[in-house]
Design a protein around this motif. Structure first.
Motif, PDB file in Angstrom:
ATOM      1  N   ILE A 128      59.906 -15.978 -29.462  1.00 17.97           N
ATOM      2  CA  ILE A 128      59.590 -17.159 -30.436  1.00 17.97           C
ATOM      3  C   ILE A 128      59.311 -16.388 -32.111  1.00 17.97           C
ATOM      4  CG2 ILE A 128      58.156 -19.102 -31.588  1.00 17.97           C
ATOM      5  CD1 ILE A 128      57.213 -19.860 -29.005  1.00 17.97           C
ATOM      6  N   ILE A 157      64.232 -19.649 -32.162  1.00 22.37           N
ATOM      7  CA  ILE A 157      64.938 -18.632 -30.542  1.00 22.37           C
ATOM      8  C   ILE A 157      65.425 -17.571 -30.214  1.00 22.37           C
ATOM      9  CG2 ILE A 157      65.012 -18.639 -28.276  1.00 22.37           C
ATOM     10  CD1 ILE A 157      64.373 -21.894 -28.429  1.00 22.37           C
ATOM     11  N   TRP A 168      56.875 -26.705 -33.991  1.00 16.35           N
ATOM     12  CA  TRP A 168      55.856 -26.106 -33.237  1.00 16.35           C
ATOM     13  C   TRP A 168      55.422 -25.299 -34.479  1.00 16.35           C
ATOM     14  CZ3 TRP A 168      55.855 -23.615 -28.956  1.00 16.35           C
ATOM     15  CH2 TRP A 168      55.493 -22.631 -29.039  1.00 16.35           C
TER      16      TRP A 168
END
Lengths: 84, 84, 84, 84, 84
Positions: free
Chosen positions: C3, C51, C80
């Protein structure tokens, strides 16, 4: 390749079929160190100091090009003193 | 292979087609540790301790040689005590 | 997969032809963290949490088996929170 | 590739056949540093500073595409001062 | 890919034939940082900040699928401020 010590067998009933019946072992870079899981290609026992191969070579070393391993035990070291 | 713990599902609406509908899960090497993202090949749930394969083996383990994964969950560990 | 957060575009006039016109982006595992360079396969902008796939899967994810990438952005994360 | 120093030969009587008779050497990134095991493709001796290639390139460098190495010594450095 | 700085050329007279006459350069992630060795595919000079590709992509980037590189310089960055 890395020098690691076999700690114990890892039991995983629910796993992908591609592993077949190959044993999976818990290995450590040193006693009490971080743990990884390796496929055993030589027949070793807990306490053995072994040579582990990673990267794409781990697949072939495990017996077939499509074996899904990224860490395979490829040799048992005759004598190893981790302190030396 | 690494021993990791499943934290949760990761939602990514805009992603490459090659992933298909395969679930992407957030995994950690330990509770509160650094996070990675893995493709699930066995069907696991948050809280499970799992075996994750990386390197080129992650592709084949995810179901096809051209699947673009570098970390795939290949097994659920029956019993795991991270403290031991 | 990792990430990471997109910081900015990287300008490299003198580079190998195999990259074509694919954009190269500077990414970080966290704000202020170490920087890497990734090939963008989804169309993202600075500030996006994405990603990134590495290893040999980064090649295929970038569009072709012989694309020389070892880190490719394969998805944008919907929401996120790096602190959670 | 990494710059490493050859420490000694590693004896492993029980190892997979794919290694053939290729010597396995213990190498270190610095004197007293962590140890790895490399396949020797150039003929070096303890004390040499060498170039080690990893990843999938280590297989081809060891002599064949299916050679199960993830670290192969591919060159001896003429002069190396680790302190500089 | 990694952002690295070219320090100097590495002389290795005794090396495997597969390297041909390709120059090997010592690179660092930062001034005074740990050193790696990279194959130069773009023609750079000491002091340049460059993009280095690793993993299996380093082979193809070096010019051929069987070139034994695990780190290849694939681009020179136009402007790079390591402090920013």
């Amino acid at each position: 390749m890395k020098i690691m010590r076999v700690e114990k067998t890892l039991v995983s009933t629910n796993r992908i079929e591609a592993f077949g019946h190959r044993p999976l072992l818990v290995v450590q870079e040193k006693v009490g160190g971080a743990r990884s899981v390796a496929v055993d290609a030589v027949g070793c026992v807990p306490g053995d100091w072994v040579i582990c191969v990673g990267s794409s070579a781990a697949r072939e070393a495990a017996g077939a090009k499509d074996f899904p391993s990224d860490l395979t035990i490829v040799g048992i070291i005759d004598h190893w003193n981790p302190e030396s």
